[in-house]
Design an enzyme around this catalytic site. Structure first.
Site, PDB file in Angstrom:
ATOM      1  N   ASP A 305      10.770   2.082   4.874  1.00 41.16           N
ATOM      2  CA  ASP A 305      11.485   2.211   6.175  1.00 41.16           C
ATOM      3  C   ASP A 305      12.764   2.527   5.923  1.00 41.16           C
ATOM      4  O   ASP A 305      13.816   2.104   5.146  1.00 41.16           O
ATOM      5  CB  ASP A 305      11.392   0.885   6.918  1.00 41.16           C
ATOM      6  CG  ASP A 305      12.093   0.961   8.158  1.00 41.16           C
ATOM      7  OD1 ASP A 305      11.357   1.777   9.134  1.00 41.16           O
ATOM      8  OD2 ASP A 305      12.918   0.489   8.640  1.00 41.16           O
TER       9      ASP A 305
ATOM     10  N   ASN B 127       1.193   1.672   5.600  1.00 43.58           N
ATOM     11  CA  ASN B 127       2.277   1.056   5.189  1.00 43.58           C
ATOM     12  C   ASN B 127       2.649  -0.030   6.369  1.00 43.58           C
ATOM     13  O   ASN B 127       2.520   0.198   7.686  1.00 43.58           O
ATOM     14  CB  ASN B 127       3.428   1.984   4.781  1.00 43.58           C
ATOM     15  CG  ASN B 127       3.372   2.555   3.564  1.00 43.58           C
ATOM     16  OD1 ASN B 127       2.259   2.276   2.972  1.00 43.58           O
ATOM     17  ND2 ASN B 127       4.187   3.392   3.175  1.00 43.58           N
ATOM     18  N   MET B 128       3.210  -1.220   5.841  1.00 44.33           N
ATOM     19  CA  MET B 128       3.709  -2.227   6.738  1.00 44.33           C
ATOM     20  C   MET B 128       4.510  -1.541   7.941  1.00 44.33           C
ATOM     21  O   MET B 128       4.083  -2.093   9.236  1.00 44.33           O
ATOM     22  CB  MET B 128       5.012  -2.753   6.175  1.00 44.33           C
ATOM     23  CG  MET B 128       4.566  -3.687   4.949  1.00 44.33           C
ATOM     24  SD  MET B 128       4.362  -5.378   5.612  1.00 44.33           S
ATOM     25  CE  MET B 128       3.576  -6.235   4.161  1.00 44.33           C
ATOM     26  N   LYS B 129       5.168  -0.490   7.754  1.00 44.36           N
ATOM     27  CA  LYS B 129       6.075  -0.025   8.849  1.00 44.36           C
ATOM     28  C   LYS B 129       5.191   0.525   9.892  1.00 44.36           C
ATOM     29  O   LYS B 129       5.400   0.325  11.140  1.00 44.36           O
ATOM     30  CB  LYS B 129       6.823   1.186   8.274  1.00 44.36           C
ATOM     31  CG  LYS B 129       7.727   1.693   9.278  1.00 44.36           C
ATOM     32  CD  LYS B 129       8.773   1.099   9.792  1.00 44.36           C
ATOM     33  CE  LYS B 129       9.331   1.583  11.059  1.00 44.36           C
ATOM     34  NZ  LYS B 129       9.403   0.479  12.082  1.00 44.36           N
ATOM     35  N   GLY B 130       3.913   1.262   9.631  1.00 48.55           N
ATOM     36  CA  GLY B 130       3.154   1.781  10.652  1.00 48.55           C
ATOM     37  C   GLY B 130       3.784   3.106  11.423  1.00 48.55           C
ATOM     38  O   GLY B 130       4.649   3.839  10.546  1.00 48.55           O
TER      39      GLY B 130
END
Lengths: 516, 259
Positions: A305, B127-130
């Site tokens: 991220d 992924n976590m984030k999306g």
């Protein structure tokens, strides 16, 4: 320049950490060579062309030496032996070397050995001079037709056919592009050879070959003269043939190369040792040829991220800078990479992106920097995506990026249409023209969101650098500290191409480049 | 089925039929080029063509933006797509549903297979984030998601999925040229069928050039195209698992499913 945000001592501390972190890697680099480095040596001697079944001669020769267990002496030594055996051409040298059982060749007397090396050194010196002459030609053209103002607008062509690429590159230059990148065919980075000749079929891009480089550079020379503005060319020195691509690019007068010390390890699962060794020689060549490298930290925040992993970008930039300096690159050659990738659905993203770009500018004041556009959160709503790209244009000019890859509104759909490039170039030109100098008009408050965010990213970056120093780079990569990708020292592709240098290792190019 | 109403594109009033179109012609900008653009639009069946912009995109290329009217109308009632019957569940509700009705973690494998190195699609889903504020499957406590990354051989993906008795396999194909995504997807399906995967788990195809119809043609159970959110994929997989367990009727439909 925006902000101090952090003190000069803090920046110096980060540089010192990067030095400590990379030092052990240089032991690895100094003790080993790779098949790709040795193929580069042969290419520099003029071994070009392909043998039976289309295999490049340099591969045939180096594979032969590797299989015989004698590559640790250096391909240059064996090239010299082949000349002594009466070879009059590279092809004959390959034939000579493949005809004789190498371990049965009698060792040379010290006098013979010295004479052979002198002869090969002289040839290497001439080859370096020839490269310099070619680079001088490029530089003369640059002087005659100065480049446009920075940020240099960088766009990609990717048709798969070099001749179609030429048409698109010319069109992009006419529309205002300053840098043309010919994106490589998908998975070329995993080929352990450089394809040969002009190519017209590729997937997701066009094969990087020396002939393709020549064709495109000549077309851009022609276009530069017409436009009276020098248009730069870049390609990708990454993957299993970093150094060979760097050589081919230098020889064909390219201006830039994507070249990252760790990208191959993290994003292409290329063996860690192989990458570190290859990147060093490739960067020595870039340093010699006045090529600007573009590092790949933008990739970290497409996998991880962008908000949470911002510090990994900064930490890696210091490491990449150190690797680059150790290979002789000057600050003006460091297109240190970063990007506009924070999720646009969050609040304050313009401020956060400015903070990050300003922090990079603060840390690397004399480097051109390479700014990448949003990709991960691009939408198929092209109108939104266009607006999103324009914000990156603003940040790029505000933070004085030397090179800016322009976002394409169709990023989330397909390789750019000709019109997509035009639209991106027109709006970037507008934003750059409208806002150039904005950094001198607005100072950033030291107690605001931008400065505070920069300091918090900085703090985490230094912690990561300290971790890398204490535990080693290899351990940090093993823990997935960069780009959320975990790699081990002996995993990945290409480890079998790493060869320990023998005591008698001979590489006259490296000798001469390192002596500078 | 039919029965209207008739619908037309809406510009600034009902049924005006106004649309916008942009394209490039490989000619230098000139009055003749503009006329060519107008003629082109007329040949598409458009009327009231206004070439709003004619831009010199390069020496021999002109980029046009045009507005025009179409007389094409559609019978809304005759358009046959599956009805939405189940509302898509949000993050917490879907986790709760898995916990209650499946009572174990749903195992999902995903990869960009073949030569594709672009993980942007599979990352957005797993992924976590999306993606666009929608969490990726890794973030769901009741999903166990494995993202194998890029350039994964089909055989490797199949082997890993069998080892873990996966519930679903996601194949992502992003960069594509001359339909290489189709060839690679076909190869995957052939190998998957040989290994009996298609009977045991849900096989999904995703990517910017993918749609549900194409995926079905290729032999996948569903396809997800541009704009797909992780929650769409998560809901689809959960319903598939429930159907395979016999806890839900086949042929049910819900919001966000592939069409």
């Amino acid at each position: 320049m925006p902000g101090p945000f952090i003190s000069d001592e803090q920046v110096a501390h980060a540089r010192a950490l990067a030095k400590d972190i990379t030092e052990p890697i240089f032991q690895l680099i100094d003790q080993n060579t790779t098949v790709s480095v040795e193929r580069t040596v042969l290419r520099w001697f003029g071994v070009d062309g392909v043998g039976a079944m289309g295999a490049p001669l340099v591969n045939l020769m180096v594979d032969r030496l590797h299989a015989a267990g004698v590559l640790g002496q250096g391909a240059a030594y064996w090239y010299g032996r082949a000349l002594k055996l009466g070879a009059r051409s590279p092809l004959e040298a390959v034939e000579r070397l493949t005809a004789v059982p190498l371990d049965k060749l009698p060792p040379l007397s010290p006098q013979e050995d010295a004479a052979l090396k002198d002869e090969v050194r002289a040839e290497a010196r001439a080859a370096i001079e020839e490269l310099k002459a070619r680079v001088d030609r490029r530089n003369a053209l640059r002087e005659e037709f100065p480049m446009g103002a920075t940020p240099h607008k960088y766009v990609i062509v990717a048709t798969g056919n070099i001749f179609d690429d030429v048409d698109q590159a010319r069109a992009a230059a006419q529309a205002g592009a300053d840098v043309i990148a010919v994106i490589r065919s998908t998975a070329q980075s995993l080929l352990d050879y450089v394809p040969h000749g002009a190519t017209t079929e590729g997937y997701g891009g066009t094969y990087a070959t020396q002939e393709n480089f020549r064709i495109m550079r000549e077309a851009l020379d022609d276009e530069s003269k017409k436009l009276k503005r020098y248009v730069q060319l870049t390609n990708y020195s990454s993957g299993l043939c970093m150094a060979e691509i760097a050589f081919a690019a230098a020889w064909e007068r390219l201006d830039m190369l994507l070249n990252d010390a760790m990208y191959g390890i993290l994003f292409r699962d290329i063996n860690l040792r192989r990458t570190f060794i290859d990147q060093y020689f490739s960067r020595r060549i870039c340093a010699e040829a006045g090529i600007i490298i573009n590092t790949g930290e933008d990739n970290y925040i497409t996998t991880a991220d962008a908000y949470d992993a911002a510090h990994t970008v900064i930490a890696s930039q210091f490491i990449n800078e150190r690797f680059a300096h150790r290979a002789g690159l000057k600050d003006w050659q460091l297109g240190i990479g970063h990007s506009y990738e924070i999720d646009p659905h969050r609040p304050d993203t313009l401020l956060l992106e400015l903070s990050q770009a300003m922090l990079v500018r603060r840390c690397f004041p004399d480097a051109p920097l390479k700014y990448m556009p949003p990709t991960k959160h691009k939408e198929t709503d092209i109108f939104f995506s266009h607006a999103y790209d324009v914000m990156a244009d603003l940040v790029a000019v505000w933070t004085r990026q030397g090179i800016q890859l322009l976002g394409m509104m169709t990023e989330a759909m397909h390789t750019p249409l000709l019109a997509d490039r035009y639209v991106a170039l027109k709006s970037a030109s507008y934003v750059h023209r409208a806002a150039r100098g904005i950094d001198q008009e607005f100072t950033v408050r030291e107690d605001g969101l931008i400065a505070n965010r920069a300091r918090s990213v900085w703090e985490r970056a230094v912690k990561l650098l300290e971790e890398c120093r204490d535990d080693g780079m290899v351990a940090a990569i093993g823990r997935g500290r960069f780009g959320d990708v975990k790699r081990s020292e002996t995993g990945g592709k290409g480890l079998d191409g790493v060869v320990e240098r023998s005591k008698a290792y001979f590489n006259p190019f490296l000798e001469m480049l390192e002596a500078k | 089925m039919s029965g209207g109403p008739l619908i037309r594109p809406y510009g600034d009033r009902r049924d005006d039929g106004v649309i916008q179109i942009s394209f490039t012609l490989p000619v230098a900008l000139s009055e003749k080029a503009k006329e060519a653009a107008k003629l082109f639009c007329q040949k598409l069946g458009l009327t009231d063509v206004k070439v709003a912009a004619a831009e010199r995109a390069a020496d021999n290329y002109t980029f046009f933006i045009a507005y025009a009217k179409t007389s094409v109308a559609l019978d809304w009632g005759s358009i046959d797509t599956p009805e939405l019957t189940i509302k898509k569940l949000g993050f917490d509700d879907l986790n709760a549903l898995i916990e209650r009705d499946i009572a174990r973690r749903v195992v999902v494998f995903g990869a960009c297979t073949g030569t594709d190195t672009h993980t942007v699609g599979i990352d957005a889903i797993l992924n976590m984030k999306g993606f666009a504020g929608d969490y990726g499957l890794e973030r769901y406590p009741w999903f166990e998601a494995f993202n194998l990354g890029s350039q994964v051989p089909n055989a490797e993906l199949i082997r890993r999925a069998l080892e873990k008795s996966a519930d679903a396999v996601l194949v992502s194909q992003v960069v594509t040229q001359r339909d290489v995504h189709k060839d690679n997807s076909r190869q995957f399906i052939e190998e998957a069928k040989k290994a009996g995967l298609d009977k045991k788990m849900t096989l999904l195809l995703g990517g910017p050039r993918v749609d549900h119809k194409l995926a079905l043609e290729l032999g996948f159970h569903a396809g997800f195209g541009p704009g797909t959110k992780p929650s769409d994929v998560a809901n689809f997989i959960v319903h598939q698992v429930l159907q395979r367990m016999g806890k839900e009727q086949r042929g049910q439909h819900w919001e966000g499913e592939p069409k």
